[in-house]
Design a protein around this motif. Structure first.
Motif, short mmCIF file in Angstrom:
data_model
loop_
_atom_site.label_atom_id
_atom_site.label_comp_id
_atom_site.label_asym_id
_atom_site.label_seq_id
_atom_site.Cartn_x
_atom_site.Cartn_y
_atom_site.Cartn_z
N ALA A 41 0.83 -1.21 0.00
CA ALA A 41 0.00 0.00 0.00
C ALA A 41 0.87 1.26 0.00
O ALA A 41 0.57 2.23 -0.71
CB ALA A 41 -0.93 0.00 1.21
N LEU A 42 1.96 1.23 0.76
CA LEU A 42 2.87 2.38 0.76
C LEU A 42 3.49 2.60 -0.62
O LEU A 42 3.60 3.73 -1.09
CB LEU A 42 3.97 2.18 1.80
CG LEU A 42 3.57 2.40 3.25
CD1 LEU A 42 4.67 1.94 4.19
CD2 LEU A 42 3.23 3.86 3.50
N ALA A 43 3.88 1.52 -1.27
CA ALA A 43 4.45 1.62 -2.61
C ALA A 43 3.43 2.20 -3.59
O ALA A 43 3.78 3.02 -4.45
CB ALA A 43 4.94 0.25 -3.08
N GLN A 44 2.19 1.80 -3.45
CA GLN A 44 1.15 2.33 -4.34
C GLN A 44 0.95 3.83 -4.11
O GLN A 44 0.76 4.59 -5.06
CB GLN A 44 -0.15 1.55 -4.14
CG GLN A 44 -0.06 0.13 -4.67
CD GLN A 44 -1.23 -0.75 -4.25
OE1 GLN A 44 -2.14 -0.31 -3.55
NE2 GLN A 44 -1.19 -2.00 -4.66
N GLU A 45 1.03 4.26 -2.85
CA GLU A 45 0.92 5.69 -2.55
C GLU A 45 2.13 6.46 -3.08
O GLU A 45 2.00 7.57 -3.58
CB GLU A 45 0.75 5.93 -1.05
CG GLU A 45 -0.62 5.55 -0.54
CD GLU A 45 -1.75 6.32 -1.22
OE1 GLU A 45 -1.68 7.56 -1.30
OE2 GLU A 45 -2.72 5.67 -1.67
N PHE A 46 3.31 5.86 -2.97
CA PHE A 46 4.51 6.47 -3.55
C PHE A 46 4.31 6.67 -5.05
O PHE A 46 4.65 7.71 -5.60
CB PHE A 46 5.74 5.56 -3.32
CG PHE A 46 6.58 5.95 -2.14
CD1 PHE A 46 7.90 6.33 -2.31
CD2 PHE A 46 6.06 5.92 -0.86
CE1 PHE A 46 8.69 6.68 -1.23
CE2 PHE A 46 6.84 6.27 0.23
CZ PHE A 46 8.16 6.64 0.05
N THR A 47 3.75 5.66 -5.71
CA THR A 47 3.51 5.75 -7.15
C THR A 47 2.57 6.91 -7.46
O THR A 47 2.84 7.70 -8.37
CB THR A 47 2.94 4.43 -7.69
OG1 THR A 47 3.92 3.40 -7.54
CG2 THR A 47 2.55 4.54 -9.15
N LYS A 48 1.50 7.03 -6.70
CA LYS A 48 0.51 8.07 -6.95
C LYS A 48 1.06 9.47 -6.68
O LYS A 48 0.79 10.41 -7.43
CB LYS A 48 -0.72 7.86 -6.07
CG LYS A 48 -1.59 6.71 -6.45
CD LYS A 48 -2.76 6.61 -5.48
CE LYS A 48 -3.47 5.28 -5.59
NZ LYS A 48 -4.46 5.09 -4.52
N LYS A 49 1.82 9.62 -5.60
CA LYS A 49 2.19 10.96 -5.15
C LYS A 49 3.63 11.36 -5.43
O LYS A 49 3.93 12.56 -5.45
CB LYS A 49 1.91 11.08 -3.66
CG LYS A 49 0.43 10.88 -3.35
CD LYS A 49 0.12 11.04 -1.90
CE LYS A 49 -1.30 10.63 -1.67
NZ LYS A 49 -2.17 11.55 -1.16
N LEU A 50 4.53 10.39 -5.63
CA LEU A 50 5.95 10.73 -5.73
C LEU A 50 6.64 10.23 -7.00
O LEU A 50 7.85 10.36 -7.13
CB LEU A 50 6.69 10.20 -4.50
CG LEU A 50 6.24 10.78 -3.16
CD1 LEU A 50 6.91 10.06 -2.00
CD2 LEU A 50 6.53 12.27 -3.10
N SER A 51 5.88 9.67 -7.92
CA SER A 51 6.47 9.17 -9.16
C SER A 51 7.23 10.29 -9.87
O SER A 51 6.71 11.41 -10.00
CB SER A 51 5.36 8.62 -10.06
OG SER A 51 5.92 7.98 -11.18
N LEU A 72 5.81 -0.79 -6.89
CA LEU A 72 5.80 0.51 -7.57
C LEU A 72 5.37 0.28 -9.01
O LEU A 72 5.58 -0.80 -9.56
CB LEU A 72 7.19 1.14 -7.55
CG LEU A 72 7.76 1.54 -6.20
CD1 LEU A 72 9.23 1.90 -6.33
CD2 LEU A 72 6.97 2.70 -5.61
N SER A 73 4.81 1.30 -9.63
CA SER A 73 4.43 1.13 -11.04
C SER A 73 5.69 1.00 -11.89
O SER A 73 6.76 1.45 -11.51
CB SER A 73 3.60 2.31 -11.52
OG SER A 73 4.41 3.46 -11.67
N SER A 74 5.54 0.38 -13.05
CA SER A 74 6.69 0.16 -13.93
C SER A 74 7.28 1.46 -14.46
O SER A 74 8.42 1.50 -14.89
CB SER A 74 6.31 -0.77 -15.08
OG SER A 74 5.25 -0.17 -15.84
N ASP A 75 6.50 2.54 -14.43
CA ASP A 75 7.01 3.82 -14.89
C ASP A 75 7.26 4.78 -13.73
O ASP A 75 7.22 6.00 -13.89
CB ASP A 75 6.07 4.45 -15.92
CG ASP A 75 4.74 4.87 -15.34
OD1 ASP A 75 4.39 4.38 -14.23
OD2 ASP A 75 4.04 5.69 -15.95
N PHE A 76 7.57 4.25 -12.55
CA PHE A 76 7.79 5.08 -11.36
C PHE A 76 8.88 6.12 -11.60
O PHE A 76 8.80 7.24 -11.14
CB PHE A 76 8.14 4.22 -10.15
CG PHE A 76 8.38 5.03 -8.91
CD1 PHE A 76 7.33 5.53 -8.17
CD2 PHE A 76 9.68 5.34 -8.50
CE1 PHE A 76 7.55 6.30 -7.03
CE2 PHE A 76 9.90 6.11 -7.37
CZ PHE A 76 8.84 6.59 -6.63
N GLY A 77 9.89 5.74 -12.30
CA GLY A 77 11.01 6.66 -12.52
C GLY A 77 12.30 6.03 -12.07
O GLY A 77 12.86 5.20 -12.76
#
Length: 82
Positions: A41-51, A72-77
């Motif tokens: 869940a933290l990783a998903q929030e990182f993806t949404k807010k900090l990608s 994290l999403s595949s395009d997180f950065g």
């Protein structure tokens, strides 16, 4: 040896994008299913807010670090495993 280590640190830092860095640490195994769910869940929030705004750094270990990175999403950065 100290100069070599310092040079290595400088080389690594120069290769990272110029963004804030977040280091993910944790155990190599989850003791509770809720801990794994929280990590995802933290990783998903990182993806949404900090990608594309931060660099995520892990030690490349299984468990919490691997779960976080894979969630994290595949395009997180920028995700770096040292």
């Amino acid at each position: 040896e100290m100069e070599t280590r310092s040079d290595l640190e400088k080389d690594i830092l120069q290769q990272l994008p110029d963004r804030p860095r977040v280091c993910i640490l944790g155990g190599t195994a989850f003791k509770a299913a809720s801990s794994e769910q929280l990590t995802k869940a933290l990783a998903q929030e990182f993806t949404k807010k900090l990608s594309h705004q931060v660099v995520v750094i892990t030690g490349g270990m299984p468990g919490a670090q691997q779960t976080f990175a894979q969630s994290l999403s595949s395009d997180f950065g920028a995700v770096v495993h040292l």
